[in-house]
Scaffold this active site. Sequence first.
Site, PDB file in Angstrom:
ATOM      1  N   GLN A  90       0.856  -1.193   0.000  1.00 62.38           N
ATOM      2  CA  GLN A  90       0.000   0.000   0.000  1.00 62.38           C
ATOM      3  C   GLN A  90       0.888   1.238   0.000  1.00 62.38           C
ATOM      4  OE1 GLN A  90      -3.477  -0.706   2.992  1.00 62.38           O
ATOM      5  NE2 GLN A  90      -1.799  -2.026   3.584  1.00 62.38           N
ATOM      6  N   ASN A  91       2.191   1.038   0.080  1.00 65.25           N
ATOM      7  CA  ASN A  91       3.102   2.175   0.166  1.00 65.25           C
ATOM      8  C   ASN A  91       3.406   2.744  -1.219  1.00 65.25           C
ATOM      9  OD1 ASN A  91       3.060   1.694   2.838  1.00 65.25           O
ATOM     10  ND2 ASN A  91       5.037   0.650   2.921  1.00 65.25           N
TER      11      ASN A  91
ATOM     12  N   HIS B 279      -1.537   1.340  -4.204  1.00 61.50           N
ATOM     13  CA  HIS B 279      -1.936   2.749  -4.078  1.00 61.50           C
ATOM     14  C   HIS B 279      -1.080   3.673  -4.922  1.00 61.50           C
ATOM     15  CE1 HIS B 279      -4.069   1.665  -0.033  1.00 61.50           C
ATOM     16  NE2 HIS B 279      -4.732   1.275  -1.095  1.00 61.50           N
TER      17      HIS B 279
ATOM     18  N   ASN C 110       3.421  -6.676  13.431  1.00 59.86           N
ATOM     19  CA  ASN C 110       2.974  -5.322  13.763  1.00 59.86           C
ATOM     20  C   ASN C 110       3.289  -5.104  15.252  1.00 59.86           C
ATOM     21  OD1 ASN C 110       1.313  -2.926  14.232  1.00 59.86           O
ATOM     22  ND2 ASN C 110       0.234  -3.479  12.351  1.00 59.86           N
TER      23      ASN C 110
ATOM     24  N   ALA D 115       8.889  -4.272  11.983  1.00 60.63           N
ATOM     25  CA  ALA D 115       9.242  -4.993  10.759  1.00 60.63           C
ATOM     26  C   ALA D 115      10.760  -5.228  10.653  1.00 60.63           C
ATOM     27  CB  ALA D 115       8.765  -4.195   9.547  1.00 60.63           C
TER      28      ALA D 115
HETATM   29  P1  NAD Z   1      -1.514   2.900   8.700  1.00 60.06           P
HETATM   30  O1  NAD Z   1      -0.807   4.212   8.942  1.00 60.06           O
HETATM   31  O2  NAD Z   1      -2.985   2.881   8.758  1.00 60.06           O
HETATM   32  O3  NAD Z   1      -1.006   1.845   9.767  1.00 60.06           O
HETATM   33  C1  NAD Z   1       0.345   1.654  10.002  1.00 60.06           C
HETATM   34  C2  NAD Z   1       0.502   0.380  10.788  1.00 60.06           C
HETATM   35  O4  NAD Z   1       1.889   0.122  10.908  1.00 60.06           O
HETATM   36  C3  NAD Z   1      -0.081   0.433  12.200  1.00 60.06           C
HETATM   37  O5  NAD Z   1      -0.861  -0.731  12.411  1.00 60.06           O
HETATM   38  C4  NAD Z   1       1.156   0.448  13.098  1.00 60.06           C
HETATM   39  O6  NAD Z   1       0.933  -0.237  14.318  1.00 60.06           O
HETATM   40  C5  NAD Z   1       2.153  -0.301  12.236  1.00 60.06           C
HETATM   41  N1  NAD Z   1       3.560   0.008  12.495  1.00 60.06           N
HETATM   42  C6  NAD Z   1       4.097   1.152  12.971  1.00 60.06           C
HETATM   43  N2  NAD Z   1       5.433   1.035  13.047  1.00 60.06           N
HETATM   44  C7  NAD Z   1       5.750  -0.206  12.580  1.00 60.06           C
HETATM   45  C8  NAD Z   1       6.969  -0.914  12.408  1.00 60.06           C
HETATM   46  N3  NAD Z   1       8.159  -0.367  12.707  1.00 60.06           N
HETATM   47  N4  NAD Z   1       6.916  -2.167  11.913  1.00 60.06           N
HETATM   48  C9  NAD Z   1       5.724  -2.749  11.611  1.00 60.06           C
HETATM   49  N5  NAD Z   1       4.550  -2.120  11.765  1.00 60.06           N
HETATM   50  C10 NAD Z   1       4.556  -0.867  12.239  1.00 60.06           C
HETATM   51  O7  NAD Z   1      -0.975   2.354   7.340  1.00 60.06           O
HETATM   52  P2  NAD Z   1      -1.684   1.513   6.224  1.00 60.06           P
HETATM   53  O8  NAD Z   1      -2.430   0.384   6.820  1.00 60.06           O
HETATM   54  O9  NAD Z   1      -0.620   1.255   5.243  1.00 60.06           O
HETATM   55  O10 NAD Z   1      -2.766   2.494   5.549  1.00 60.06           O
HETATM   56  C11 NAD Z   1      -2.547   3.854   5.330  1.00 60.06           C
HETATM   57  C12 NAD Z   1      -2.396   4.332   3.888  1.00 60.06           C
HETATM   58  O11 NAD Z   1      -1.402   5.339   3.911  1.00 60.06           O
HETATM   59  C13 NAD Z   1      -1.879   3.331   2.918  1.00 60.06           C
HETATM   60  O12 NAD Z   1      -2.821   3.231   1.948  1.00 60.06           O
HETATM   61  C14 NAD Z   1      -0.623   3.935   2.282  1.00 60.06           C
HETATM   62  O13 NAD Z   1      -0.819   4.080   0.882  1.00 60.06           O
HETATM   63  C15 NAD Z   1      -0.509   5.294   2.814  1.00 60.06           C
HETATM   64  N6  NAD Z   1       0.832   5.671   3.307  1.00 60.06           N
HETATM   65  C16 NAD Z   1       1.971   5.274   2.653  1.00 60.06           C
HETATM   66  C17 NAD Z   1       3.225   5.605   3.160  1.00 60.06           C
HETATM   67  C18 NAD Z   1       4.471   5.113   2.447  1.00 60.06           C
HETATM   68  O14 NAD Z   1       4.454   4.947   1.234  1.00 60.06           O
HETATM   69  N7  NAD Z   1       5.554   4.828   3.183  1.00 60.06           N
HETATM   70  C19 NAD Z   1       3.327   6.342   4.330  1.00 60.06           C
HETATM   71  C20 NAD Z   1       2.150   6.768   4.965  1.00 60.06           C
HETATM   72  C21 NAD Z   1       0.918   6.403   4.445  1.00 60.06           C
END
Ligand code: NAD
Length: 279
Positions: free
Chosen positions: A100-101, A118, A243, A261
């Site tokens: 989703q990133n 996404h 998680n 992770a």
């Molecule tokens: P989310 O923000 O809803 O949830 C993040 C999850 O990651 C939480 O459950 C949290 O407990 C967990 N988390 C936090 N630190 C962690 C770690 N070190 N290791 C493992 N898990 C950890 O994110 P989502 O479910 O991906 O949904 C949000 C939307 O935001 C996605 O669709 C995505 O496209 C977008 N997004 C993308 C980025 C990116 O590309 N890096 C960054 C922010 C948001």
Amino acid sequence: MLSPAVLHRIKAAAHVCVFTGAGMSAESGIPTFRERTEGLWAKHDPLEVATPEAYKKNPQLVWDWHVHLAEKVRKASPNAGHLAVAELQKFVSRVTVITQNVDNLHQEAGNRDVLELHGSLFRLTAFVDEVEASANGLTPAICPLCKGYAVWEHCDHFADRSDLEEIELAAGRVPRCPGCGALLRPDIVWFGEMLNPRVLEGAVDAADSCDVLICVGSSLEVEPAASLPYRALRRGAAVVEINPVPTALSATADASLIGKAGDILPRLLKQVWGIEIRR
Ligand code: NAD
């Protein structure tokens, strides 16, 4: 960490799917969206910055917010978790990453089969107000440059994409497509938008055919992505979740590994195949 039964299923798997959310990249310094204390959403209402309505109302605000995110993403590099996911390719004949990133870090780590549910911050596309276009009776034509619906007649159909590819998500005024003149936007899926059907179909196929699905760093609050681990689970694939906090999936997953992770994924590879990942 893993029970002998789950360990055996991972070791015997011919196809592993790794489904990732924003938590996967948290240790690379990219904030997640939902963490209240330091996430991006703590400072910005998502409905002000990541919807087509917001873009229509204030394209510059939305553009600037994404520039801010892109600056963080450009400085980031894959963490030990991304490297472990890439390393999986040495031990499993098929590894599909469904992410989703929008940060390209799985590709940077070396994963070859990555489905970007996404979209990507590193591509631009045209912003199309389809509601307005149809209200005005405009016939959509595909712009050869930005591949968006051009409602402008003067689009050069012999143009190539090179001038568009030179335009980056960078500070300044919101750029326009050099072909059709449409306002450009990051090629990511905003709230309320449809996923690319081809990418979604690939992800559903992967969830429906994998032997093991590892779900990393997702709150599982955004559909339709959030349903994919459950699809795999219902079909009988082994599902492992990683998680730091439990989610709705934790109780039903074959293994719920509580932790980060970048810590858990290398430990998983060590336990299953005895190899060390170092960052
Ligand atoms: P989310 O923000 O809803 O949830 C993040 C999850 O990651 C939480 O459950 C949290 O407990 C967990 N988390 C936090 N630190 C962690 C770690 N070190 N290791 C493992 N898990 C950890 O994110 P989502 O479910 O991906 O949904 C949000 C939307 O935001 C996605 O669709 C995505 O496209 C977008 N997004 C993308 C980025 C990116 O590309 N890096 C960054 C922010 C948001």
